[in-house]
Write a protein that holds these residues in place. Sequence first.
Motif, mmCIF file in Angstrom:
data_model
loop_
_atom_site.group_PDB
_atom_site.id
_atom_site.type_symbol
_atom_site.label_atom_id
_atom_site.label_comp_id
_atom_site.label_asym_id
_atom_site.label_seq_id
_atom_site.Cartn_x
_atom_site.Cartn_y
_atom_site.Cartn_z
ATOM 1 N N LEU A 1 0.804 -1.221 0.000
ATOM 2 C CA LEU A 1 0.000 0.000 0.000
ATOM 3 C C LEU A 1 0.840 1.275 0.000
ATOM 4 N N GLN A 2 2.178 1.139 0.007
ATOM 5 C CA GLN A 2 3.039 2.318 -0.058
ATOM 6 C C GLN A 2 3.028 2.910 -1.463
ATOM 7 N N THR B 1 1.421 15.478 -12.285
ATOM 8 C CA THR B 1 1.749 14.778 -11.037
ATOM 9 C C THR B 1 0.943 13.493 -10.971
ATOM 10 N N GLY B 2 1.366 12.600 -10.093
ATOM 11 C CA GLY B 2 0.634 11.355 -9.909
ATOM 12 C C GLY B 2 1.285 10.509 -8.827
ATOM 13 N N PHE B 3 0.711 9.344 -8.615
ATOM 14 C CA PHE B 3 1.215 8.416 -7.625
ATOM 15 C C PHE B 3 1.593 7.115 -8.315
ATOM 16 N N ALA B 4 2.656 6.497 -7.835
ATOM 17 C CA ALA B 4 3.116 5.237 -8.406
ATOM 18 C C ALA B 4 3.392 4.260 -7.276
ATOM 19 N N PHE B 5 3.329 2.973 -7.604
ATOM 20 C CA PHE B 5 3.666 1.928 -6.649
ATOM 21 C C PHE B 5 5.103 2.137 -6.214
ATOM 22 N N TYR C 1 7.701 0.297 -5.101
ATOM 23 C CA TYR C 1 8.816 -0.507 -5.601
ATOM 24 C C TYR C 1 9.023 -0.382 -7.099
ATOM 25 N N ASP C 2 7.949 -0.210 -7.830
ATOM 26 C CA ASP C 2 8.030 -0.158 -9.285
ATOM 27 C C ASP C 2 7.445 1.174 -9.734
ATOM 28 N N GLY C 3 8.290 2.112 -10.057
ATOM 29 C CA GLY C 3 7.819 3.442 -10.416
ATOM 30 C C GLY C 3 7.042 3.489 -11.711
ATOM 31 N N THR C 4 7.051 2.390 -12.493
ATOM 32 C CA THR C 4 6.320 2.379 -13.752
ATOM 33 C C THR C 4 4.870 1.944 -13.577
ATOM 34 N N LEU C 5 4.536 1.353 -12.448
ATOM 35 C CA LEU C 5 3.177 0.860 -12.199
ATOM 36 C C LEU C 5 2.396 1.922 -11.442
ATOM 37 N N ASP C 6 1.332 2.434 -12.074
ATOM 38 C CA ASP C 6 0.520 3.461 -11.428
ATOM 39 C C ASP C 6 -0.161 2.894 -10.187
ATOM 40 N N TYR C 7 -0.287 3.728 -9.183
ATOM 41 C CA TYR C 7 -0.869 3.335 -7.902
ATOM 42 C C TYR C 7 -2.367 3.071 -8.066
ATOM 43 N N PHE C 8 -2.805 1.881 -7.701
ATOM 44 C CA PHE C 8 -4.181 1.403 -7.835
ATOM 45 C C PHE C 8 -4.693 1.476 -9.272
ATOM 46 N N TYR D 1 -2.645 -4.086 -12.439
ATOM 47 C CA TYR D 1 -2.523 -5.188 -11.488
ATOM 48 C C TYR D 1 -2.525 -4.713 -10.035
ATOM 49 N N HIS D 2 -2.127 -3.487 -9.790
ATOM 50 C CA HIS D 2 -2.042 -3.002 -8.421
ATOM 51 C C HIS D 2 -3.416 -2.866 -7.778
ATOM 52 N N VAL D 3 -4.478 -2.757 -8.547
ATOM 53 C CA VAL D 3 -5.829 -2.710 -7.975
ATOM 54 C C VAL D 3 -6.104 -4.006 -7.216
ATOM 55 N N PHE D 4 -5.846 -5.137 -7.853
ATOM 56 C CA PHE D 4 -6.069 -6.433 -7.204
ATOM 57 C C PHE D 4 -5.190 -6.587 -5.971
ATOM 58 N N TYR D 5 -3.901 -6.288 -6.112
ATOM 59 C CA TYR D 5 -2.973 -6.435 -4.985
ATOM 60 C C TYR D 5 -3.322 -5.480 -3.851
ATOM 61 N N GLY D 6 -3.725 -4.275 -4.175
ATOM 62 C CA GLY D 6 -4.092 -3.300 -3.150
ATOM 63 C C GLY D 6 -5.341 -3.705 -2.387
ATOM 64 N N ILE D 7 -6.346 -4.204 -3.106
ATOM 65 C CA ILE D 7 -7.581 -4.646 -2.449
ATOM 66 C C ILE D 7 -7.303 -5.857 -1.557
#
Length: 102
Positions: free
Chosen positions: A30-31, A43-47, A49-56, A59-65
């Motif tokens: 969730l960081q 501006t925006g937010f990214a996962f 560990y991986d700055g190329t994956l947008d936050y939520f 795939y991050h939607v599934f992992y975040g939920i």
Amino acid sequence: FDIEPSFTDSIASIYVLCFTQFTVTCVKLLQFSKWEIINNSDTGFAFYYDGTLDYFHGYHVFYGIMAIIIFILIVLLPTLYLVLYPFKWFHRLLDFCKLRKE
């Protein structure tokens, strides 16, 4: 002594051993990190560990939920139970919900 391990004892042992790892993994999933492009004010937010994956997004939607669900069920609820257990009103609430055996 005749000691028979129960299923509850086994699950409790696994929970105690894995509690820290569950907590750390959920928090890491969730960081986020904020990125900013100065020239065009984007501006925006990214996962984290991986700055190329947008936050939520993606795939991050599934992992975040999943991280939120695991954090609530495995980390937050048992911790609240242990913190609130000494209070009498909590015992009455557990009795009312039929969640406590005497």
